[in-house]
Design a protein around this motif. Sequence first.
Motif, PDB file in Angstrom:
ATOM      1  N   GLU A  17      80.749 -81.690  68.297  1.00 22.31           N
ATOM      2  CA  GLU A  17      80.720 -80.607  69.388  1.00 22.31           C
ATOM      3  C   GLU A  17      81.441 -79.965  68.108  1.00 22.31           C
ATOM      4  O   GLU A  17      81.032 -79.189  67.281  1.00 22.31           O
ATOM      5  CB  GLU A  17      80.822 -80.144  70.551  1.00 22.31           C
ATOM      6  N   PHE A  18      83.262 -80.983  67.481  1.00 20.65           N
ATOM      7  CA  PHE A  18      83.829 -79.813  66.593  1.00 20.65           C
ATOM      8  C   PHE A  18      83.736 -80.858  65.433  1.00 20.65           C
ATOM      9  O   PHE A  18      85.020 -81.008  64.376  1.00 20.65           O
ATOM     10  CB  PHE A  18      85.006 -80.111  67.739  1.00 20.65           C
ATOM     11  N   GLN A 159      77.535 -69.769  59.400  1.00 16.59           N
ATOM     12  CA  GLN A 159      77.645 -69.935  60.502  1.00 16.59           C
ATOM     13  C   GLN A 159      76.192 -70.194  61.579  1.00 16.59           C
ATOM     14  O   GLN A 159      75.774 -70.938  62.019  1.00 16.59           O
ATOM     15  CB  GLN A 159      78.762 -70.082  61.306  1.00 16.59           C
ATOM     16  N   ARG A 169      77.374 -76.608  63.111  1.00 12.80           N
ATOM     17  CA  ARG A 169      78.375 -75.511  63.675  1.00 12.80           C
ATOM     18  C   ARG A 169      80.237 -75.490  62.514  1.00 12.80           C
ATOM     19  O   ARG A 169      80.157 -74.975  61.947  1.00 12.80           O
ATOM     20  CB  ARG A 169      78.395 -74.913  64.293  1.00 12.80           C
ATOM     21  N   SER A 170      80.656 -76.415  62.863  1.00 13.47           N
ATOM     22  CA  SER A 170      81.785 -76.908  62.628  1.00 13.47           C
ATOM     23  C   SER A 170      81.500 -76.754  60.812  1.00 13.47           C
ATOM     24  O   SER A 170      82.961 -76.604  60.077  1.00 13.47           O
ATOM     25  CB  SER A 170      82.654 -77.560  62.836  1.00 13.47           C
ATOM     26  N   THR A 173      81.291 -74.207  59.225  1.00 12.34           N
ATOM     27  CA  THR A 173      82.001 -72.818  59.074  1.00 12.34           C
ATOM     28  C   THR A 173      83.372 -73.476  57.374  1.00 12.34           C
ATOM     29  O   THR A 173      83.951 -72.926  57.528  1.00 12.34           O
ATOM     30  CB  THR A 173      82.829 -72.586  60.250  1.00 12.34           C
ATOM     31  N   SER A 191      87.960 -71.839  61.684  1.00 13.43           N
ATOM     32  CA  SER A 191      86.516 -72.296  62.432  1.00 13.43           C
ATOM     33  C   SER A 191      86.639 -73.011  63.787  1.00 13.43           C
ATOM     34  O   SER A 191      85.829 -73.163  64.698  1.00 13.43           O
ATOM     35  CB  SER A 191      86.109 -73.930  61.615  1.00 13.43           C
ATOM     36  N   SER A 195      84.755 -71.019  67.191  1.00 13.81           N
ATOM     37  CA  SER A 195      84.096 -71.409  68.018  1.00 13.81           C
ATOM     38  C   SER A 195      83.795 -70.700  69.367  1.00 13.81           C
ATOM     39  O   SER A 195      83.233 -70.695  69.768  1.00 13.81           O
ATOM     40  CB  SER A 195      84.339 -72.601  68.280  1.00 13.81           C
ATOM     41  N   ILE A 199      80.297 -69.799  71.150  1.00 17.82           N
ATOM     42  CA  ILE A 199      80.142 -70.910  72.108  1.00 17.82           C
ATOM     43  C   ILE A 199      80.005 -70.300  73.295  1.00 17.82           C
ATOM     44  O   ILE A 199      78.592 -70.576  74.272  1.00 17.82           O
ATOM     45  CB  ILE A 199      81.250 -72.566  71.987  1.00 17.82           C
TER      46      ILE A 199
END
Length: 277
Positions: A17-18, A159, A169-170, A173, A191, A195, A199
């Motif tokens: 995710e990150f 994004q 996404r991360s 950004t 960033s 999120s 999210i």
Amino acid sequence: MSVIEAFIFGVVQGIAEFLPISSTAHIIIVQLVFGYSFPGLTFEVILHLGSILAVILYFRQDIIQLIQAFFRYLSQRNAEDRLEFMFAIYIAAATLITGVLGMVLEDILADSIKTPVFIASALVLTGFFLILIERFHKIGHRTEENMTFFDSVVVGLAQTLAVLPGVSRSGSTLIAALYAGLNRETAVRYSFLLSIPVILGSSVLAFGDISGGALEAMGTSALITAFIASFFTSWIGIVWLIHFLNKGRLIYFALYCFVLAIVVVTFLENTQPVAAL
């Protein structure tokens, strides 16, 4: 869904995710490997809630500080609160751009973007831009004090591309923030904080697609396991990425994206999910 399968999905979601490697692409790839798909968005919402809880708790002091400074500036116009007030505005502006354009883009492309070839292509694109920003663009020195609305527009537009599986996404950004001239610390903070509304907003919009039938089909134990696994691995991913970006290089993530793209095209090109979990 078995508890082990739920755990695997939770770990994949949390780790990816990150990190700038696209969690959406990884979840779809795991579905292709297992040979089935989720019934609706119930399970994906659970996975994302685990990740969002992790980032909220990790950045709880920053969030509290931003909220307090935002409302103090609105009511008292204290000069010392203006910096955090504007930072909150920049987060809101980028979120608005992503929310509006992201929904339009997703409606246009729909399921055509979830094919192995498309995912592999998007991963290559992510890798290319990670290399570009590190090797051919000088990292800036601007901080929150020097940010402008233009920064939020650039990051918000970048994004938006994260609706495409394989575009992180991360990653998008971070790349956009660094390209705009922000230093690494500011880009990372922006960033991560950005999120949260993105999210959380997408999860709230998906609540309408949560069904009792899907919850019953997957089982309470599996859902709890996926949530817990997503939460803890997201926390680990946040801590590790922040530490890594202070010393490491984005090119390693780019190489990973390239290798994963090759694997997807080679082994999963003709694979399709065949049954609901």
